[in-house]
Design an enzyme around this catalytic site. Structure first.
Site, PDB file in Angstrom:
ATOM      1  N   ASN A  32       1.828  -4.573  -3.441  1.00  0.00           N
ATOM      2  CA  ASN A  32       0.436  -4.924  -3.174  1.00  0.00           C
ATOM      3  C   ASN A  32      -0.320  -3.661  -2.758  1.00  0.00           C
ATOM      4  OD1 ASN A  32      -1.586  -7.054  -2.583  1.00  0.00           O
ATOM      5  ND2 ASN A  32      -1.315  -6.431  -0.433  1.00  0.00           N
ATOM      6  N   GLU A  56      -6.466 -10.269  -1.676  1.00  0.00           N
ATOM      7  CA  GLU A  56      -7.225 -10.139  -0.410  1.00  0.00           C
ATOM      8  C   GLU A  56      -8.725 -10.041  -0.688  1.00  0.00           C
ATOM      9  OE1 GLU A  56      -5.652  -6.924   1.995  1.00  0.00           O
ATOM     10  OE2 GLU A  56      -3.574  -7.409   1.497  1.00  0.00           O
ATOM     11  N   GLU A  97       0.810  -1.221   0.000  1.00  0.00           N
ATOM     12  CA  GLU A  97       0.000   0.000   0.000  1.00  0.00           C
ATOM     13  C   GLU A  97       0.848   1.277   0.000  1.00  0.00           C
ATOM     14  OE1 GLU A  97      -2.734  -0.585   3.254  1.00  0.00           O
ATOM     15  OE2 GLU A  97      -3.616  -2.366   2.333  1.00  0.00           O
ATOM     16  N   HIS A 137     -10.625  -5.643  -2.250  1.00  0.00           N
ATOM     17  CA  HIS A 137     -11.637  -5.407  -1.211  1.00  0.00           C
ATOM     18  C   HIS A 137     -12.777  -4.632  -1.867  1.00  0.00           C
ATOM     19  CE1 HIS A 137      -9.131  -6.975   1.942  1.00  0.00           C
ATOM     20  NE2 HIS A 137      -8.147  -6.149   1.624  1.00  0.00           N
ATOM     21  N   ASP A 152     -12.512  -9.793  -0.918  1.00  0.00           N
ATOM     22  CA  ASP A 152     -13.796  -9.873  -0.214  1.00  0.00           C
ATOM     23  C   ASP A 152     -14.726  -8.868  -0.888  1.00  0.00           C
ATOM     24  OD1 ASP A 152     -12.907  -7.452   1.033  1.00  0.00           O
ATOM     25  OD2 ASP A 152     -12.232  -8.542   2.812  1.00  0.00           O
TER      26      ASP A 152
END
Ligand code: 9MR
Length: 476
Positions: free
Chosen positions: A204, A268, A163, A240, A270
């Site tokens: 990432n 990741e 990030e 996300h 979701d």
């Protein structure tokens, strides 16, 4: 893609059993050969991809979670255990114990590991921000070298940089940028490469799934790093999402990074919805999951997709976005949701659903327990060689059930490979599901659900002949 051998699968399942709470009979079920070869991972591997999950904290001590993790997924990302605040809480003092636990779990289940992460502005212990600027580079390099060396040969890919961007595409002004400028990025990747040349080294980030200012900036950075010979190997799209908002440019975005010669993984995944989740939102979530899987399948350089957590009960979403959640493929009770089926289907599984409901009435005899009246609902979701079955028992009696044992007959050719919310034994034929420590009490009018995954050889029928605590619940 690793190939699961029967011997390793058995060893892995024995390890799952060792983690099971209270010596559950699930251990017996899980000892079926080939159990680790079913599930989403088998479908993904057939497509040359992995399907991963995040594990963190106590998840590795929860037999429901470990059973699903090992049965369905073939890649693990530690949620917090490899972050700087855990691994180097004070300068030069390292703690790899929590990360080692996750790596051991993964190895004993023939799963690979994504290391997460080495350099991030968050979950950074306070002492790093107090380091004089002219010493930050040395501190960062020492941290990377120590951690990557510790795990050398055990990590498939590292999120070396996590990030680094602001939403407008500028770099965050964190301790590393402030000390070294943008040069810290290449330096971190090179340092990690020196410690483990085999690991694929990633940057990432979130909100870089589609084409936008942030992903454009990352694209330029990646281009320039590669031009300088920096051993950058991959781009992690965290994924996300908000339900219904998977960017339409995601595939094109993945393709442009892949065209640079980089891997591009969804790291990741979701997909959060407003709670309580409506069936419509869960259907849209299923569509979203399929879109993400299909995008990965369409990009040769996409090695796989990882979900952040196994089920909704593990998810970080409700704690961070109050009123939102239900963001994963499994619900709070680890029952598969529509997104599970859409994922299996996108990975090449053919899914069929059959539902049968059987209701019994109490007969007055001298022997049956007074509260044995029950309704059993059984739902089967099947694909080529596997299926999941969810069974709900409703206590329609007048008193509580305290401890339950549900016997039933599996269709021929079905072999249970994992179970949740129940301990089931044996794995085929006449089987008995018993409550686990937390769901033995069912009040009058209450219900309890459990489920299992099984291999099948063509007959995907639901079980028959349910008997609750010794009294037949259904006549089939
Ligand atoms: O899932 C992680 C959660 O347990 C931590 O409290 C949180 C702290 O920042 O980090 C979560 O994981 C994050 C990941 O490391 C980086 N991308 C966003 C994830 C969700 O916040």
């Amino acid at each position: 893609m690793s190939v699961t051998s029967t011997a390793r699968a058995r060893a892995a399942l024995a390890a799952t059993a060792a983690l099971a709470v209270g010596g559950l009979l699930l251990a017996c079920v899980s000892s079926q050969a080939g159990a680790a070869s079913t599930g989403l991972k088998t479908l993904a591997e057939a497509k040359g991809k992995y399907i991963g999950t995040e594990l963190t904290g106590n998840m590795v001590y929860n037999s429901t979670v470990t059973s699903l993790a090992a049965g369905q997924f073939d890649m693990v990302t530690p949620g917090n255990e490899m972050k700087w605040d855990t691994t180097e809480p004070s300068n030069g003092s390292y703690n790899f114990g929590p990360g080692d636990t996750i790596v051991s779990f993964a190895q004993s289940h023939n799963m690979r590991v994504r290391g997460h992460n080495l350099v991030w502005h968050s979950q950074l212990p306070g002492w790093v921000n107090g380091v004089p600027r002219n010493q930050v580079q040395g501190v960062m390099e020492s941290h990377i070298t120590a951690e990557v060396s510790h795990y050398k040969g055990k990590i498939y890919a590292w999120d070396v940089i996590n990030e680094p961007f602001n939403e407008d595409g500028s770099l965050r002004q964190d301790a590393f940028y402030n000390a070294m400028g943008s040069g810290y990025l290449a330096d971190a990747i090179r340092t990690a490469h020196a410690a483990d040349p085999s690991a694929v080294l990633y940057i990432n980030d979130y909100n870089i799934e589609g084409e936008n200012a942030k992903s454009n900036a990352l694209y330029s950075l990646a281009q320039s790093m590669l031009a300088q010979g920096v051993p950058l190997g991959g781009i992690g799209l965290e994924g996300h999402f908000i339900v219904g908002q998977v960017p339409s440019s995601m595939l094109a975005n993945m393709q442009r990074f892949a065209a640079l010669g980089l891997d591009v993984a969804v790291t990741e995944l979701d997909d959060r919805v407003q709670l309580p989740a409506s069936s419509g939102s869960l259907q849209q979530q299923a569509t979203d999951y399929a879109t993400v899987i299909n995008d990965c399948l369409a990009v040769t350089r996409c090695p796989g997709v990882s979900q952040w957590g196994v089920g909704d009960a593990d998810s970080w979403i409700p704690g961070t976005f109050p009123g939102q959640g239900a963001a994963t493929m499994y619900d709070n009770n680890y029952q598969p949701k529509p997104a599970y089926n859409s994922t299996a289907t996108a990975l090449g599984g053919s899914t069929t659903t059959t539902t049968t409901t059987t209701t019994t009435t109490t007969t007055t005899t001298s022997s049956p327990p007074p509260n044995s009246t029950c309704t059993v609902t059984d739902s089967v979701n099947a694909w080529n060689t596997g299926l999941t079955e969810n069974i709900t028992i409703v206590n329609t009696g007048t008193g509580p059930v305290n401890g339950w044992s549900l016997a039933f007959t599996l269709a021929g050719g079905q072999t249970i490979t994992s179970a949740w919310n129940a301990a089931i034994s044996p794995g085929s034929g006449q089987v008995t599901a018993k409550n686990v420590s937390y769901n033995g009490s069912v009040p009058p009018g209450g219900s309890v659900s459990f489920g299992f995954q099984a291999n099948h050889t063509g007959d995907t029928s639901a079980p028959t002949a349910f008997t609750l605590n010794g009294t037949r619940c259904a006549t089939g």
